[in-house]
Scaffold this active site. Structure first.
Site, PDB file in Angstrom:
ATOM      1  N   GLY A  62     -15.763   3.118   3.883  1.00  0.00           N
ATOM      2  CA  GLY A  62     -14.523   3.822   3.577  1.00  0.00           C
ATOM      3  C   GLY A  62     -13.783   3.291   2.363  1.00  0.00           C
ATOM      4  O   GLY A  62     -12.581   3.523   2.226  1.00  0.00           O
ATOM      5  N   HIS A 118     -10.544  -5.307  -3.247  1.00  0.00           N
ATOM      6  CA  HIS A 118      -9.203  -5.533  -2.717  1.00  0.00           C
ATOM      7  C   HIS A 118      -9.278  -5.910  -1.250  1.00  0.00           C
ATOM      8  O   HIS A 118     -10.218  -5.545  -0.544  1.00  0.00           O
ATOM      9  CB  HIS A 118      -8.314  -4.305  -2.904  1.00  0.00           C
ATOM     10  CG  HIS A 118      -8.857  -3.051  -2.295  1.00  0.00           C
ATOM     11  ND1 HIS A 118      -9.843  -2.299  -2.906  1.00  0.00           N
ATOM     12  CD2 HIS A 118      -8.577  -2.413  -1.136  1.00  0.00           C
ATOM     13  CE1 HIS A 118     -10.130  -1.251  -2.158  1.00  0.00           C
ATOM     14  NE2 HIS A 118      -9.384  -1.297  -1.058  1.00  0.00           N
ATOM     15  N   ASP A 123       0.841  -1.192   0.000  1.00  0.00           N
ATOM     16  CA  ASP A 123       0.000   0.000   0.000  1.00  0.00           C
ATOM     17  C   ASP A 123       0.885   1.255   0.000  1.00  0.00           C
ATOM     18  O   ASP A 123       1.908   1.317   0.692  1.00  0.00           O
ATOM     19  CB  ASP A 123      -0.912   0.006   1.235  1.00  0.00           C
ATOM     20  CG  ASP A 123      -2.081   0.958   1.094  1.00  0.00           C
ATOM     21  OD1 ASP A 123      -3.219   0.487   0.941  1.00  0.00           O
ATOM     22  OD2 ASP A 123      -1.848   2.191   1.127  1.00  0.00           O
ATOM     23  N   HIS A 175     -12.225  -1.015  -6.758  1.00  0.00           N
ATOM     24  CA  HIS A 175     -11.753  -2.272  -7.355  1.00  0.00           C
ATOM     25  C   HIS A 175     -11.531  -3.201  -6.170  1.00  0.00           C
ATOM     26  O   HIS A 175     -10.712  -2.886  -5.293  1.00  0.00           O
ATOM     27  CB  HIS A 175     -10.460  -2.017  -8.147  1.00  0.00           C
ATOM     28  CG  HIS A 175      -9.885  -3.210  -8.849  1.00  0.00           C
ATOM     29  ND1 HIS A 175      -9.541  -3.200 -10.193  1.00  0.00           N
ATOM     30  CD2 HIS A 175      -9.558  -4.447  -8.401  1.00  0.00           C
ATOM     31  CE1 HIS A 175      -9.039  -4.377 -10.531  1.00  0.00           C
ATOM     32  NE2 HIS A 175      -9.030  -5.159  -9.441  1.00  0.00           N
TER      33      HIS A 175
HETATM   34  P1  5GP Z   1      -9.746   1.385   0.528  1.00  0.00           P
HETATM   35  O1  5GP Z   1      -9.820   2.624   1.373  1.00  0.00           O
HETATM   36  O2  5GP Z   1     -10.454   1.573  -0.792  1.00  0.00           O
HETATM   37  O3  5GP Z   1     -10.168   0.137   1.242  1.00  0.00           O
HETATM   38  O4  5GP Z   1      -8.224   1.165   0.233  1.00  0.00           O
HETATM   39  C1  5GP Z   1      -7.552   1.701  -0.864  1.00  0.00           C
HETATM   40  C2  5GP Z   1      -6.077   1.646  -0.553  1.00  0.00           C
HETATM   41  O5  5GP Z   1      -5.371   1.834  -1.750  1.00  0.00           O
HETATM   42  C3  5GP Z   1      -5.615   2.730   0.426  1.00  0.00           C
HETATM   43  O6  5GP Z   1      -5.041   2.117   1.568  1.00  0.00           O
HETATM   44  C4  5GP Z   1      -4.600   3.522  -0.394  1.00  0.00           C
HETATM   45  O7  5GP Z   1      -3.492   3.945   0.371  1.00  0.00           O
HETATM   46  C5  5GP Z   1      -4.203   2.550  -1.485  1.00  0.00           C
HETATM   47  N1  5GP Z   1      -3.802   3.201  -2.720  1.00  0.00           N
HETATM   48  C6  5GP Z   1      -4.485   4.169  -3.392  1.00  0.00           C
HETATM   49  N2  5GP Z   1      -3.814   4.513  -4.499  1.00  0.00           N
HETATM   50  C7  5GP Z   1      -2.691   3.736  -4.543  1.00  0.00           C
HETATM   51  C8  5GP Z   1      -1.605   3.648  -5.464  1.00  0.00           C
HETATM   52  O8  5GP Z   1      -1.522   4.340  -6.474  1.00  0.00           O
HETATM   53  N3  5GP Z   1      -0.635   2.741  -5.176  1.00  0.00           N
HETATM   54  C9  5GP Z   1      -0.701   1.943  -4.058  1.00  0.00           C
HETATM   55  N4  5GP Z   1       0.320   1.084  -3.874  1.00  0.00           N
HETATM   56  N5  5GP Z   1      -1.709   2.011  -3.180  1.00  0.00           N
HETATM   57  C10 5GP Z   1      -2.696   2.900  -3.417  1.00  0.00           C
HETATM   58 ZN    ZN Z   2     -10.090  -1.845 -11.633  1.00  0.00          ZN
END
Ligand code: 5GP
Ligand code: ZN
Length: 111
Positions: free
Chosen positions: A90, A97, A29, A95
């Site tokens: 949140g 994950h 991340d 996508h």
């Molecule tokens: P969510 O909040 O959607 O569950 O988690 C998305 C995660 O993706 C966040 O922890 C954020 O730091 C990570 N993230 C967003 N953009 C990027 C990126 O460009 N590269 C990487 N390695 N992580 C990303």
């Molecule tokens: Zn995607």
């Protein structure tokens, strides 16, 4: 489609890869919340857990089959797996994950 994780999968955005096969990709991340914070994604764009069904659950299966290997590669055998689904939870990247978080003593509470 404007999806940052699809761009990472396609190699358009660089990432620190931890594991990759024909179905899934794991990368660190960009904004880690713990010493180990790896994101594991299917290579097919699935927006969120609400869209997992019989046609694509094989990706979720593969992810969970590989979590022990990915955790071991990161040097941990105790960790938390987190999936955020939707706005209230949140989810910022639409996508599917799974966050693999560890390397630190965590509290018992989820929120
Ligand atoms: P969510 O909040 O959607 O569950 O988690 C998305 C995660 O993706 C966040 O922890 C954020 O730091 C990570 N993230 C967003 N953009 C990027 C990126 O460009 N590269 C990487 N390695 N992580 C990303
Ligand atoms: Zn995607």
């Amino acid at each position: 489609m404007d999806c940052v994780f699809c761009a990472i999968i396609n190699g358009d955005i660089p990432s620190s890869k931890v594991y990759e096969d024909d179905m899934i990709l794991a990368f660190d991340d960009i904004n880690p919340v713990a010493p180990v914070h790896t994101v594991i994604v299917p290579k097919e764009h699935i927006c969120c857990a609400n869209k997992v069904d019989e046609s694509n659950s094989k990706y979720v299966q593969r992810i969970f089959e590989k979590i022990p290997e990915i955790a071991k590669a990161k040097g941990i055998d105790s960790y938390r797996i987190i999936n955020n689904c939707g706005e209230d939870a949140g989810q910022t990247v639409k996508h599917l994950h799974f966050h693999l978080v560890g390397g630190v003593k965590m509290g018992e509470k989820i929120i």
